[in-house]
Design a protein around this motif. Structure first.
Motif, PDB file in Angstrom:
ATOM      1  N   PRO A  83       0.829  -1.211   0.000  1.00 46.93           N
ATOM      2  CA  PRO A  83       0.000   0.000   0.000  1.00 46.93           C
ATOM      3  C   PRO A  83       0.863   1.260   0.000  1.00 46.93           C
ATOM      4  CG  PRO A  83      -0.732  -1.559   1.671  1.00 46.93           C
ATOM      5  CD  PRO A  83       0.584  -2.051   1.180  1.00 46.93           C
ATOM      6  N   ALA A  84       0.393   2.259  -0.688  1.00 45.15           N
ATOM      7  CA  ALA A  84       1.094   3.539  -0.748  1.00 45.15           C
ATOM      8  C   ALA A  84       0.089   4.635  -1.083  1.00 45.15           C
ATOM      9  CB  ALA A  84       2.217   3.507  -1.783  1.00 45.15           C
ATOM     10  N   ARG A  85       0.501   5.847  -0.919  1.00 43.34           N
ATOM     11  CA  ARG A  85      -0.373   6.994  -1.207  1.00 43.34           C
ATOM     12  C   ARG A  85      -0.577   7.128  -2.721  1.00 43.34           C
ATOM     13  NH1 ARG A  85      -0.213  12.936  -1.477  1.00 43.34           N
ATOM     14  NH2 ARG A  85      -1.919  13.766  -0.193  1.00 43.34           N
ATOM     15  N   PHE A  86      -1.838   7.186  -3.125  1.00 45.97           N
ATOM     16  CA  PHE A  86      -2.168   7.350  -4.540  1.00 45.97           C
ATOM     17  C   PHE A  86      -2.942   8.654  -4.714  1.00 45.97           C
ATOM     18  CE2 PHE A  86      -5.128   6.991  -8.087  1.00 45.97           C
ATOM     19  CZ  PHE A  86      -4.284   6.630  -9.129  1.00 45.97           C
ATOM     20  N   VAL A  87      -2.494   9.462  -5.641  1.00 44.53           N
ATOM     21  CA  VAL A  87      -3.133  10.759  -5.896  1.00 44.53           C
ATOM     22  C   VAL A  87      -3.535  10.830  -7.362  1.00 44.53           C
ATOM     23  CG1 VAL A  87      -2.878  13.271  -5.837  1.00 44.53           C
ATOM     24  CG2 VAL A  87      -1.739  11.854  -4.106  1.00 44.53           C
ATOM     25  N   HIS A  88      -4.807  11.103  -7.591  1.00 48.06           N
ATOM     26  CA  HIS A  88      -5.289  11.298  -8.960  1.00 48.06           C
ATOM     27  C   HIS A  88      -5.414  12.799  -9.212  1.00 48.06           C
ATOM     28  CE1 HIS A  88      -8.339  11.763 -12.174  1.00 48.06           C
ATOM     29  NE2 HIS A  88      -7.692  10.735 -12.692  1.00 48.06           N
ATOM     30  N   GLU A 310      -4.802   7.158   0.737  1.00 50.66           N
ATOM     31  CA  GLU A 310      -3.555   7.057   1.486  1.00 50.66           C
ATOM     32  C   GLU A 310      -3.010   5.632   1.528  1.00 50.66           C
ATOM     33  OE1 GLU A 310      -1.869   9.497   2.435  1.00 50.66           O
ATOM     34  OE2 GLU A 310      -3.289  11.147   2.282  1.00 50.66           O
ATOM     35  N   ASN A 311      -3.860   4.620   1.356  1.00 46.39           N
ATOM     36  CA  ASN A 311      -3.414   3.221   1.424  1.00 46.39           C
ATOM     37  C   ASN A 311      -3.895   2.451   0.201  1.00 46.39           C
ATOM     38  OD1 ASN A 311      -2.126   2.932   4.224  1.00 46.39           O
ATOM     39  ND2 ASN A 311      -4.088   3.888   4.714  1.00 46.39           N
ATOM     40  N   ALA A 312      -3.465   2.906  -0.932  1.00 45.24           N
ATOM     41  CA  ALA A 312      -3.915   2.302  -2.184  1.00 45.24           C
ATOM     42  C   ALA A 312      -2.924   1.255  -2.682  1.00 45.24           C
ATOM     43  CB  ALA A 312      -4.103   3.379  -3.244  1.00 45.24           C
ATOM     44  N   ILE A 313      -3.471   0.252  -3.365  1.00 48.02           N
ATOM     45  CA  ILE A 313      -2.648  -0.699  -4.111  1.00 48.02           C
ATOM     46  C   ILE A 313      -2.602  -0.188  -5.542  1.00 48.02           C
ATOM     47  CG2 ILE A 313      -2.440  -3.045  -4.967  1.00 48.02           C
ATOM     48  CD1 ILE A 313      -1.965  -2.904  -2.002  1.00 48.02           C
ATOM     49  N   SER A 314      -1.408   0.107  -6.020  1.00 44.77           N
ATOM     50  CA  SER A 314      -1.292   0.637  -7.373  1.00 44.77           C
ATOM     51  C   SER A 314      -0.090   0.012  -8.073  1.00 44.77           C
ATOM     52  CB  SER A 314      -1.155   2.162  -7.348  1.00 44.77           C
ATOM     53  OG  SER A 314      -0.031   2.552  -6.583  1.00 44.77           O
ATOM     54  N   VAL A 315      -0.157  -0.027  -9.401  1.00 46.97           N
ATOM     55  CA  VAL A 315       0.897  -0.618 -10.222  1.00 46.97           C
ATOM     56  C   VAL A 315       1.151   0.291 -11.424  1.00 46.97           C
ATOM     57  CG1 VAL A 315       0.302  -2.982  -9.550  1.00 46.97           C
ATOM     58  CG2 VAL A 315      -0.736  -1.962 -11.599  1.00 46.97           C
ATOM     59  N   PRO A 316       2.286   0.142 -12.081  1.00 45.09           N
ATOM     60  CA  PRO A 316       2.514   0.906 -13.311  1.00 45.09           C
ATOM     61  C   PRO A 316       1.455   0.581 -14.360  1.00 45.09           C
ATOM     62  CG  PRO A 316       4.569  -0.034 -12.516  1.00 45.09           C
ATOM     63  CD  PRO A 316       3.482  -0.639 -11.687  1.00 45.09           C
ATOM     64  N   ARG A 344      -3.456 -12.763 -13.194  1.00 40.73           N
ATOM     65  CA  ARG A 344      -4.378 -12.396 -12.116  1.00 40.73           C
ATOM     66  C   ARG A 344      -5.284 -11.264 -12.622  1.00 40.73           C
ATOM     67  NH1 ARG A 344      -3.806 -12.150  -6.538  1.00 40.73           N
ATOM     68  NH2 ARG A 344      -2.691 -14.142  -6.750  1.00 40.73           N
ATOM     69  N   TYR A 345      -6.602 -11.557 -12.652  1.00 34.26           N
ATOM     70  CA  TYR A 345      -7.551 -10.530 -13.084  1.00 34.26           C
ATOM     71  C   TYR A 345      -7.780  -9.533 -11.954  1.00 34.26           C
ATOM     72  CZ  TYR A 345      -8.517 -13.089 -17.347  1.00 34.26           C
ATOM     73  OH  TYR A 345      -8.393 -13.688 -18.568  1.00 34.26           O
ATOM     74  N   VAL A 346      -7.888  -8.245 -12.318  1.00 32.75           N
ATOM     75  CA  VAL A 346      -8.010  -7.185 -11.324  1.00 32.75           C
ATOM     76  C   VAL A 346      -9.107  -6.207 -11.733  1.00 32.75           C
ATOM     77  CG1 VAL A 346      -5.594  -7.313 -10.591  1.00 32.75           C
ATOM     78  CG2 VAL A 346      -6.222  -5.821 -12.506  1.00 32.75           C
ATOM     79  N   ASN A 347      -9.617  -5.483 -10.732  1.00 35.46           N
ATOM     80  CA  ASN A 347     -10.559  -4.396 -10.971  1.00 35.46           C
ATOM     81  C   ASN A 347      -9.823  -3.072 -10.788  1.00 35.46           C
ATOM     82  OD1 ASN A 347     -12.891  -6.024 -11.409  1.00 35.46           O
ATOM     83  ND2 ASN A 347     -13.064  -6.329  -9.194  1.00 35.46           N
ATOM     84  N   LEU A 348      -9.961  -2.203 -11.774  1.00 40.88           N
ATOM     85  CA  LEU A 348      -9.202  -0.968 -11.782  1.00 40.88           C
ATOM     86  C   LEU A 348      -9.961   0.177 -11.130  1.00 40.88           C
ATOM     87  CD1 LEU A 348      -7.796  -1.048 -15.431  1.00 40.88           C
ATOM     88  CD2 LEU A 348      -6.908  -2.172 -13.381  1.00 40.88           C
ATOM     89  N   GLY A 349      -9.188   1.078 -10.522  1.00 36.43           N
ATOM     90  CA  GLY A 349      -9.729   2.325 -10.000  1.00 36.43           C
ATOM     91  C   GLY A 349      -9.367   3.452 -10.956  1.00 36.43           C
ATOM     92  N   GLY A 361      -8.181  -7.580  -6.419  1.00 34.02           N
ATOM     93  CA  GLY A 361      -7.448  -8.556  -7.224  1.00 34.02           C
ATOM     94  C   GLY A 361      -6.008  -8.721  -6.778  1.00 34.02           C
ATOM     95  N   LEU A 362      -5.465  -7.700  -6.121  1.00 39.12           N
ATOM     96  CA  LEU A 362      -4.104  -7.772  -5.598  1.00 39.12           C
ATOM     97  C   LEU A 362      -4.113  -7.464  -4.103  1.00 39.12           C
ATOM     98  CD1 LEU A 362      -1.950  -5.914  -8.311  1.00 39.12           C
ATOM     99  CD2 LEU A 362      -2.211  -8.379  -7.979  1.00 39.12           C
ATOM    100  N   GLN A 363      -3.141  -7.980  -3.427  1.00 39.74           N
ATOM    101  CA  GLN A 363      -3.009  -7.694  -2.007  1.00 39.74           C
ATOM    102  C   GLN A 363      -1.539  -7.538  -1.646  1.00 39.74           C
ATOM    103  OE1 GLN A 363      -4.765 -11.020  -0.002  1.00 39.74           O
ATOM    104  NE2 GLN A 363      -3.240 -12.484  -0.723  1.00 39.74           N
TER     105      GLN A 363
END
Length: 385
Positions: A83-88, A310-316, A344-349, A361-363
């Motif tokens: 988990p890490a901070r994700f900002v859109h 603040e605690n998002a799972i995110s990937v490139p 691994r299938y995932v749902n995107l934000g 889908g990820l942890q």
């Protein structure tokens, strides 16, 4: 018969190829290359899946095959999921503005007699910058002042006589009215005289002088512009879709395309009404002290944060792939002493620049394949760099 079938197949393939070429002939070269690349990737994935399936079958029936497969393992890099901070952010075009950016014109018509400043000069509040021809008004003021001196003497004498009950009341009132009328006329002429002189309204820099000595100045026609660079700010119109998502004090990044520079700042004001013309509301940001090169009316791009986790799972974003079932990523899965690629299938934000939020889908603890994710398939043997 087999030969005839082969000829038919060859004929159909040629016809199919011609149809594809015909369909692509009307497209520009870039679109054609994109389509070709997409088709090749699809074919590669299909072939890769078949290769992996065959390798798996061979490994089950041939114990020596694993050694050969190991040498053909795909070299990849990996990223541990945590988990890490994700900002859109959203990008909005804005402009540099100044509250003390004034174009001044003459209130009275007349000939420009003297220009006392030039572009780039620093002026203080009250400094005379342009003077129009005031000779006519000045002569009128002189005449009225002379008339006032006489009217005052007449008025004072009539007043003294009236106080001694000598003379008539009408004589006293006429003298008083004449004196006061001339005083009022002098005030009007002095006001006109003042309008023939253009003074600096505040401390600043002369940005533009748009007239010359000897030219006629008409009321409302711009003559000179004065700017105070130290009173600048950023302004932008924001779509009403973002109402409630931006507030005073929020951080904002300001990118200046013409200078290729980026500055950090904060929101100083958020409009409380929607403009009917374009369904937007006003937003203002502080002009950073470091942004000394920015000029009024310069174009800027604002990067505003409209969503924070603040605690998002995110990937490139580049490693998120898609097939008919949905979006997926490849995990580096441990198998005995080796690693294999696991779909691994995932749902995107939301996605921001080069990062995508994974809603499910990820942890934490999963390891996703980064570089090389486009070159592997489900169950493929991999080697982590």
């Amino acid at each position: 018969m087999p030969e005839n079938n082969n000829m038919k197949n060859t004929f159909y393939l040629l016809i199919g190829g011609l149809l594809v070429l015909a369909a692509c002939s009307g497209k520009n070269p870039i679109e054609k290359k994109k389509e070709e690349l997409s088709q090749l990737r699809t074919q590669y994935k299909e072939v890769k899946d078949k290769i992996v399936a065959l390798e798996k079958e061979l490994s089950e029936i041939d114990s020596t095959y694993d050694d050969g497969a190991e040498r053909n393992a795909s070299l990849v890099s990996s990223i541990p999921v945590k988990p890490a901070r994700f900002v859109h952010t959203i990008e909005v075009r804005g402009t540099v503005a100044s509250r003390t950016n004034v174009s001044m014109s003459a209130e009275m018509g007349g000939t420009v007699e003297e220009i006392k400043v030039r572009e780039g000069d620093y002026v203080r509040e009250g400094d005379v910058m342009i003077r129009l021809n005031t000779s006519l008004v000045a002569n009128q003021i002189k005449e009225v002042k002379t008339a006032i001196e006489l009217a005052k003497v007449v008025y004072e004498r009539q007043k003294n006589l009236w106080e001694q009950n000598i003379g008539t009341e009408i004589q006293y009132l006429q003298a008083k009215n004449n004196y006061e009328t001339l005083e009022s006329r002098l005030g009007q002429l002095n006001a006109q005289y003042g309008k023939m002189v253009i003074k600096a309204p505040f401390n600043g820099i002369v940005d533009e002088v748009s007239t010359k000595e000897g030219q006629m100045a008409a009321p409302g026609y711009p003559l000179i512009r004065v700017v105070n660079p130290g009173d600048g700010y950023i302004t932008a119109d924001i779509s009403e879709a973002y109402v409630g998502q931006l507030k005073k004090g929020d951080s904002v990044k300001i990118y200046v395309p013409s200078l290729d520079k980026e500055y950090g700042s904060t929101i100083t004001a958020v409009g409380q009404s929607i403009k009917l013309a374009n369904r937007t509301f006003m937003l203002e940001a502080k002009l950073p002290a470091a942004a000394k090169d920015l000029k009024p009316n310069m174009l800027v791009v604002l990067h505003l944060a409209d969503y924070v986790n603040e605690n998002a799972i995110s990937v490139p974003t580049r490693i998120v792939l898609e097939d008919l079932k949905g979006h997926y990523v490849y995990l580096a899965q441990k198998r005995d002493d080796d690693y294999i690629a696991q779909k691994r299938y995932v749902n995107l934000g939301k996605s921001d620049r080069n990062t995508t939020e994974i809603v499910s889908g990820l942890q934490e603890g999963d390891v996703v394949i980064d570089r090389g994710s486009m070159l592997v398939a489900q169950g493929a043997l991999i080697k982590i760099q």
